[in-house]
Motif scaffolding. Structure first.
Motif, PDB file in Angstrom:
ATOM      1  N   ASN A 367     -86.601 -30.911 -30.019  1.00 56.44           N
ATOM      2  CA  ASN A 367     -87.172 -31.301 -31.304  1.00 56.44           C
ATOM      3  C   ASN A 367     -87.833 -30.077 -31.930  1.00 56.44           C
ATOM      4  O   ASN A 367     -88.925 -29.681 -31.534  1.00 56.44           O
ATOM      5  N   PHE A 368     -87.146 -29.459 -32.880  1.00 58.71           N
ATOM      6  CA  PHE A 368     -87.617 -28.195 -33.444  1.00 58.71           C
ATOM      7  C   PHE A 368     -88.195 -28.360 -34.846  1.00 58.71           C
ATOM      8  O   PHE A 368     -88.057 -27.484 -35.697  1.00 58.71           O
ATOM      9  N   GLU A 369     -88.852 -29.487 -35.081  1.00 57.14           N
ATOM     10  CA  GLU A 369     -89.483 -29.694 -36.390  1.00 57.14           C
ATOM     11  C   GLU A 369     -90.599 -28.671 -36.582  1.00 57.14           C
ATOM     12  O   GLU A 369     -91.300 -28.299 -35.631  1.00 57.14           O
ATOM     13  N   LEU A 370     -90.766 -28.256 -37.828  1.00 56.62           N
ATOM     14  CA  LEU A 370     -91.786 -27.248 -38.140  1.00 56.62           C
ATOM     15  C   LEU A 370     -93.156 -27.685 -37.655  1.00 56.62           C
ATOM     16  O   LEU A 370     -93.905 -26.896 -37.054  1.00 56.62           O
ATOM     17  N   ASN A 371     -93.499 -28.932 -37.891  1.00 57.59           N
ATOM     18  CA  ASN A 371     -94.826 -29.410 -37.527  1.00 57.59           C
ATOM     19  C   ASN A 371     -95.092 -29.322 -36.025  1.00 57.59           C
ATOM     20  O   ASN A 371     -96.224 -29.106 -35.590  1.00 57.59           O
ATOM     21  N   THR A 372     -94.029 -29.468 -35.214  1.00 59.58           N
ATOM     22  CA  THR A 372     -94.183 -29.361 -33.761  1.00 59.58           C
ATOM     23  C   THR A 372     -94.555 -27.934 -33.372  1.00 59.58           C
ATOM     24  O   THR A 372     -95.470 -27.703 -32.572  1.00 59.58           O
ATOM     25  N   TRP A 373     -93.864 -26.932 -33.959  1.00 62.48           N
ATOM     26  CA  TRP A 373     -94.186 -25.538 -33.685  1.00 62.48           C
ATOM     27  C   TRP A 373     -95.616 -25.212 -34.135  1.00 62.48           C
ATOM     28  O   TRP A 373     -96.374 -24.559 -33.403  1.00 62.48           O
ATOM     29  N   LEU A 374     -95.966 -25.678 -35.335  1.00 63.04           N
ATOM     30  CA  LEU A 374     -97.299 -25.380 -35.875  1.00 63.04           C
ATOM     31  C   LEU A 374     -98.392 -26.024 -35.031  1.00 63.04           C
ATOM     32  O   LEU A 374     -99.400 -25.389 -34.706  1.00 63.04           O
ATOM     33  N   SER A 375     -98.181 -27.279 -34.665  1.00 65.68           N
ATOM     34  CA  SER A 375     -99.202 -28.000 -33.889  1.00 65.68           C
ATOM     35  C   SER A 375     -99.404 -27.358 -32.526  1.00 65.68           C
ATOM     36  O   SER A 375    -100.542 -27.171 -32.069  1.00 65.68           O
ATOM     37  N   ARG A 376     -98.307 -27.008 -31.880  1.00 65.61           N
ATOM     38  CA  ARG A 376     -98.443 -26.381 -30.552  1.00 65.61           C
ATOM     39  C   ARG A 376     -99.134 -25.025 -30.668  1.00 65.61           C
ATOM     40  O   ARG A 376    -100.038 -24.693 -29.886  1.00 65.61           O
ATOM     41  N   GLY A 377     -98.700 -24.231 -31.648  1.00 65.04           N
ATOM     42  CA  GLY A 377     -99.302 -22.904 -31.817  1.00 65.04           C
ATOM     43  C   GLY A 377    -100.797 -22.979 -32.105  1.00 65.04           C
ATOM     44  O   GLY A 377    -101.594 -22.215 -31.544  1.00 65.04           O
ATOM     45  N   ASP A 378    -101.187 -23.899 -32.968  1.00 62.28           N
ATOM     46  CA  ASP A 378    -102.612 -24.044 -33.315  1.00 62.28           C
ATOM     47  C   ASP A 378    -103.430 -24.459 -32.095  1.00 62.28           C
ATOM     48  O   ASP A 378    -104.582 -24.032 -31.928  1.00 62.28           O
ATOM     49  N   LEU A 379    -102.825 -25.292 -31.234  1.00 64.88           N
ATOM     50  CA  LEU A 379    -103.523 -25.688 -30.003  1.00 64.88           C
ATOM     51  C   LEU A 379    -103.680 -24.500 -29.062  1.00 64.88           C
ATOM     52  O   LEU A 379    -104.727 -24.330 -28.419  1.00 64.88           O
ATOM     53  N   LEU A 380    -102.659 -23.655 -28.983  1.00 64.05           N
ATOM     54  CA  LEU A 380    -102.752 -22.468 -28.132  1.00 64.05           C
ATOM     55  C   LEU A 380    -103.841 -21.524 -28.636  1.00 64.05           C
ATOM     56  O   LEU A 380    -104.560 -20.895 -27.847  1.00 64.05           O
ATOM     57  N   ILE A 381    -103.972 -21.440 -29.965  1.00 60.81           N
ATOM     58  CA  ILE A 381    -105.059 -20.632 -30.549  1.00 60.81           C
ATOM     59  C   ILE A 381    -106.403 -21.211 -30.128  1.00 60.81           C
ATOM     60  O   ILE A 381    -107.310 -20.504 -29.675  1.00 60.81           O
ATOM     61  N   LYS A 382    -106.529 -22.526 -30.253  1.00 62.89           N
ATOM     62  CA  LYS A 382    -107.775 -23.215 -29.902  1.00 62.89           C
ATOM     63  C   LYS A 382    -108.097 -23.057 -28.413  1.00 62.89           C
ATOM     64  O   LYS A 382    -109.264 -22.989 -28.021  1.00 62.89           O
ATOM     65  N   LEU A 383    -107.058 -22.979 -27.574  1.00 63.26           N
ATOM     66  CA  LEU A 383    -107.244 -22.853 -26.126  1.00 63.26           C
ATOM     67  C   LEU A 383    -107.461 -21.399 -25.696  1.00 63.26           C
ATOM     68  O   LEU A 383    -107.587 -21.113 -24.500  1.00 63.26           O
ATOM     69  N   GLY A 384    -107.480 -20.473 -26.684  1.00 63.93           N
ATOM     70  CA  GLY A 384    -107.715 -19.065 -26.352  1.00 63.93           C
ATOM     71  C   GLY A 384    -106.530 -18.405 -25.680  1.00 63.93           C
ATOM     72  O   GLY A 384    -106.693 -17.556 -24.796  1.00 63.93           O
TER      73      GLY A 384
END
Length: 462
Positions: A367-384
């Protein structure tokens, strides 16, 4: 004939089974042996059938019918060489026996030589007046060859000979469906119903065809006639309920699904649909009751657990929602929708590592929807985990090569990692693609937004 322990016609069978227990050999005529063998084969009791064949041939060694049963067992056990050898002997004795051709065709079919099987079965047709079973066998061989037009023709011949041969009717519809001939199926069924107006199966199948065409009015009428023909026809009530749902007549849909619960054992499908109908009627209390009944009836039905999950998600009871989404995932771990819902629930519970895991799994499942990439990336930012976030967004660029939302995130991350040249590159890309998303820098990377270099780049572009 078929034996039944509920009538008086089973004396030979009782006598035979008594003989097996006492080892005292009794005499049976060949026809009695045939009926006994036929009974055991129908019951799937192969060992007993083999015993009956052996004893039968001991008493009637020249019986062609008993030897044909032996062929049938050989074919069942994949002893095709032995079966073929015995059939050749029988053919020399009785070349006009259609059963020899049928068993020969079975051997060809077992060898995946379906064309040869068809030719042999067509020869058998010339030797018998009892053609229905042969038409059906030929139709099945054509199905094996994916020759649906030819298969359909032979199943139609079956139905012409025996209008209550519902397996032939189902096979005809299967062929129409495979050939995407919905209109032709409707025409055929209407023609059949003109001659057989009380055939509930045909009405049911007609309703399904109209449903596919979204002609809900005609579908409803067809299911009505199916129920008039047989008011205990569970399938017709189920399909009628589905049509009523499409027409937003949810109370009536519930009535139809509820009838099926009274006519037969409760099905998880009917219980789930009743729950959905109550949901549409905004009666959440009754909806969730039926969702629970659904999973009680079928604990492995993931759709039931998902329905409960969504109920608690709407009620903002995220702990319970998480509990039930895990049950659904345990049943179907390859369902993208479930993992996305899993991630959203975990985010709401501030369980960011689990949420990121869910989005990662979603991507792994394709599932390569844009929102999936953005959501995962933002979480990785939040997780340091900036390096992992960079890798995520760089992969996202392969799918969305000129996307400003991705470029601003990569700019912020690279500036954070002191990769200034890369930061400038991505920031310029972001500004070129869409200036309105510059707020991403402020929101996700406030320290980067305060850098003089970044402020100057943003000013230059204003």
């Amino acid at each position: 004939m078929e034996f039944s322990h509920d009538d008086n016609n089973d004396l030979p069978l009782t006598k035979f089974e008594s003989m097996l227990k006492t080892n005292h050999v009794l005499f049976f005529d060949s026809e009695e042996f045939e009926n006994i063998i036929h009974h055991y084969l129908n019951q799937g009791k192969i060992a007993l059938a083999k015993k009956a064949i052996k004893l039968g041939l001991d008493q009637h060694p020249t019986s062609i019918n008993l030897r044909l049963f032996k062929v049938e067992i050989y074919v069942f056990e994949d002893k095709l060489i032995e079966a073929d050898r015995l059939l050749n002997e029988l053919y020399n004795l009785d070349p006009m026996n259609e059963e020899i051709y049928i068993q020969k065709a079975n051997i060809f079919s077992k060898k995946d030589d379906h064309e040869q099987a068809i030719q042999v079965l067509k020869k058998a047709l010339e030797l018998t007046d009892d053609v229905v079973d042969l038409y059906s066998l030929i139709g099945m061989e054509y199905l094996f060859l994916d020759q649906f037009e030819e298969a359909k023709d032979f199943f139609m011949k079956c139905l012409e000979e025996d209008t209550e041969d519902y397996s032939a009717l189902y096979n005809i519809i299967y062929c129409f469906e495979f050939l995407n001939q919905t209109e032709e199926a409707i025409e055929y069924l209407n023609s059949f119903l003109d001659k057989n107006p009380y055939c509930e199966v045909a009405w049911h199948q007609l309703g399904i065809q109209y449903y596919k065409l979204k002609n809900y009015k005609k579908a409803l009428a067809a299911f009505d006639f199916a129920i008039i023909s047989d008011d205990t026809f569970v399938g017709a009530y189920i399909e009628r309920g589905k049509v009523l749902e499409k027409l937003k007549r949810f109370e009536e849909a519930i009535e139809n699904y509820s009838i099926t619960l009274q006519l037969d054992e409760p099905t998880s499908f009917a219980l789930l649909r009743i729950g959905f109908c109550y949901e549409k009627l905004r009666n959440d209390d009754l909806a969730v009751q039926y969702f629970y009944k659904t999973v009680h009836e079928d604990p492995l039905l993931d759709k039931g657990w998902i329905a409960i999950t969504r109920y608690y998600n709407r009620k903002k009871n995220y702990q319970k929602a998480l509990y039930y989404i895990n049950k659904a995932i345990n049943i179907d771990a390859e369902n993208v929708t479930y993992w996305k819902l899993y991630s959203q629930i975990n985010q709401r519970l501030n369980l960011f590592e689990e949420a990121e895991r869910g989005f990662k799994k979603t991507l792994e499942l394709g599932n390569f929807e844009l929102n999936t990439w953005l959501s995962r990336g933002d979480l990785l930012i939040k997780l340091g985990e900036p390096e992992a976030a960079v890798s995520n967004f760089e992969q996202a660029l392969d799918f969305y090569p000129e996307n400003a939302e991705i470029e601003y995130r990569l700019a912020g991350l690279n500036f954070s990692l002191n990769e200034t040249d890369k930061g400038i590159f991505h920031l310029k890309n972001g500004l070129r693609y869409n200036e309105e998303y510059t707020f991403i820098i402020d929101e996700l990377f406030p320290e980067v937004a305060n850098k003089i270099l970044v402020k100057n780049l943003l000013k230059t572009n204003q």
